[in-house]
Design an enzyme around this catalytic site. Structure first.
Site, short mmCIF file in Angstrom:
data_model
loop_
_atom_site.label_atom_id
_atom_site.label_comp_id
_atom_site.label_asym_id
_atom_site.label_seq_id
_atom_site.Cartn_x
_atom_site.Cartn_y
_atom_site.Cartn_z
N ASP A 60 -1.34 -11.62 5.63
CA ASP A 60 -2.29 -12.36 6.46
C ASP A 60 -3.67 -12.36 5.80
O ASP A 60 -4.32 -13.41 5.66
CB ASP A 60 -2.35 -11.68 7.84
CG ASP A 60 -3.00 -12.55 8.90
OD1 ASP A 60 -3.29 -13.71 8.60
OD2 ASP A 60 -3.21 -12.05 10.01
N LYS A 99 0.87 -1.19 0.00
CA LYS A 99 0.00 0.00 0.00
C LYS A 99 0.90 1.24 0.00
O LYS A 99 0.67 2.22 0.73
CB LYS A 99 -0.92 -0.05 1.23
CG LYS A 99 -2.07 0.92 1.18
CD LYS A 99 -3.13 0.56 0.16
CE LYS A 99 -4.23 1.61 0.14
NZ LYS A 99 -5.14 1.44 -1.00
#
Ligand code: NAP
Length: 484
Positions: free
Chosen positions: A236, A179
């Site tokens: 995750d 990101k």
């Protein structure tokens, strides 16, 4: 066991909830291959927390893994609420298992919306940094903060790991999802490290993808990915998504690998509602054991189990998560079927030809980024205040006007609110007040920091400060939304 062959010691942690069932299935199948494993059974997880041990991991377990260097671990429950940390994260961090490998592939006989897509990809997730440092504060009674720590060294290590893992399995494409468009320093560190390391692997195609688009692409065209390197939190989340592409968490194995220790476990948790019912799918744990055998160099035993799992699935022997829990094959019967199929080979499905993973040698220095020049050019002071932004700004200017710093702006949750911008930003009780050194170029000594804080403390409550640093002329901080 064959007394003439060496026995390989492995720490075995049955874990919580469905853990003992899936670990037993995996252990029985490994033993049925004739692999010479000497299991050291150890405890961790819910029962240990309940005995009052806040880490959830007893010293004997730590010592066992320190000795064996390899563990096969069932899921460990993390108590919900304050206080206790995840015993899983503790184990990963204690042994610096910085690389989390989470492979998924289309499986025979397991119908999904993606069955015809030939998915065969691996999420390589950084495993010890990021928000999983678990450093959190209530900065005011109503505002929580979590620290997202990403290091250059950690990012380079996991990027190199991703490329080496690709090589060990003959894969030719490695993508990195971050990101970095929003978190230019933290996620940006991973992007830059990946792009730098990629230069050392010209034989492997590499590219960067913004993580939200990665989620979109993984659903739209999952077959484009072979290896996907990520920071901890992103990996995750994405790896639960990738497990759903091939049939769900029951089919998603993983390995936590460091330079000294490796811990193998399913991606899934303890699924407490299925505990003790003999209905759960143990494939994820069985395939984790396959990864462990390859790590130990037992390639034939690993391939034998993988073939037997495929033959079993092809034959229509499937657990309740695939068929429905009223019709599925019980966990123990499914494991028996795989044992019965050991020695058979699937003809329709290929097994990946894996080589031993060679981990990159590590620089033992704790930090290998040493700037030739650094400056402190200002200070962010985080203040708890019931005032409006205009009132707080005016008060701070008055209090600090004769110090070496001048108030540049006040922001609320990352958006500038003072001097007024004309926007309609809501404020609460939490403000970041940015002070910049008046002279340029400057290097602010701590005496000036102390003076500024003493002035602010006359009227306001501050709870956190952050020095605004420059390293070799590069800003070591981000600007706020609306800040010029
Ligand atoms: P979870 O235990 O992974 O279960 C979530 C759902 O995934 C289950 O309800 C089930 O879906 C499905 N599932 C999980 N394992 C499966 C299997 N072997 N076969 C078939 N389906 C399976 O996640 P959770 O409920 O969020 O977490 C429970 C506890 O586990 C928590 O304390 C959590 O902290 C811990 N946890 C531990 C680990 C670890 O040890 N590494 C990882 C994750 C979570 P359906 O309900 O749709 O049947």
């Amino acid at each position: 066991m064959d007394a003439s062959k060496p026995t390989i010691p492995v720490t075995l942690i049955p874990g919580d909830g469905i853990g003992p069932e899936v670990v037993t299935a995996a252990r029985r199948i490994v033993e049925a291959t004739g692999a010479q494993i000497g299991w050291e059974e150890q405890r961790a997880g819910a029962a240990v927390f309940k005995e009052g041990m806040p880490s959830g991991v007893p010293q004997e377990t730590i010592e066992s893994i320190g000795r064996t260097r390899v563990a096969l671990k069932g899921p460990l429950e993390t108590p919900v609420g304050f206080g206790e940390k995840s015993a899983n994260v503790t184990l990963r961090k204690l042994f610096e298992t910085y690389g989390n490998i989470r492979p998924v592939r289309t499986l025979p006989g397991v119908p999904t919306a993606f069955s015809d897509r030939n998915i065969d990809l691996v999420v390589v997730r950084e495993n010890v940094e990021d928000l999983y440092a678990g450093i959190e504060y209530m900065q005011t009674p109503s505002v929580a903060q979590a620290l997202k720590l990403i290091s250059v060294k950690g990012s380079e290590k996991i990027s190199r790991f991703g490329f080496e893992y690709a090589r060990s399995e003959g894969r030719t494409k490695v993508a990195c999802a971050t990101k970095a468009n929003i978190m230019k320093l933290s996620e940006g560190t991973m992007k830059r490290a990946f792009e730098k390391v990629a230069l050392d692997y010209p034989d492997i195609e590499s590219w960067h993808v913004i993580v939200d688009n990665a989620a979109h692409q993984l659903v739209k065209r999952p077959e484009q990915f072979e290896v996907l390197v990520t920071t901890n939190m992103n990996g995750d989340i994405l790896s639960d998504l990738t497990s759903a592409l091939v049939g769900g968490l029951g089919f998603a194995p993983s390995a936590n690998i460091g330079n000294e220790v490796a811990i193998f476990e399913a991606v899934h948790g303890s699924a407490p509602k299925y505990a003790g019912k003999d209905v759960i799918n143990p494939t994820a744990m069985i395939l984790s054991a396959v990864m462990m055998l390859r790590y130990l160099g037992l390639f034939d035993e690993a391939a034998a189990i993988e073939h037997a799992v495929f033959v079993t699935l092809e034959s229509g022997v499937l657990t309740g998560d695939v068929l429905g829990y009223d019709r599925g094959t019980p966990t123990s019967t499914y494991a028996d079927a795989i044992i019965g199929n050991l020695g058979q080979r699937t003809e329709a499905w290929t097994i990946r030809d894996a080589k031993k993973l060679v981990l990159p040698a590590l620089d033992p220095a704790p930090d290998y980024v040493r700037p030739t020049e650094r400056n402190v050019v200002g200070l962010d002071v985080f203040v708890e205040s019931p005032l409006s932004a205009a009132e707080l700004g005016a008060s701070l200017m008055e209090l600090t006007h004769d110090t070496r710093l001048s108030l540049k702006m006040v922001s609320s949750r990352g958006t500038k609110v003072f001097p007024p911008t004309g926007a309609m930003t809501e404020t609460g009780d939490h403000f970041r007040c940015r002070f910049i050194i008046k002279e340029t170029p400057g290097d602010l000594p701590d005496e000036d920091v102390n003076q500024l804080l003493a002035r602010i403390s006359r009227r306001h409550r501050w709870m956190h400060i952050e020095k605004l640093q420059e390293f070799d002329g590069e800003l070591g901080f981000t600007r706020d939304q609306g800040e010029n």
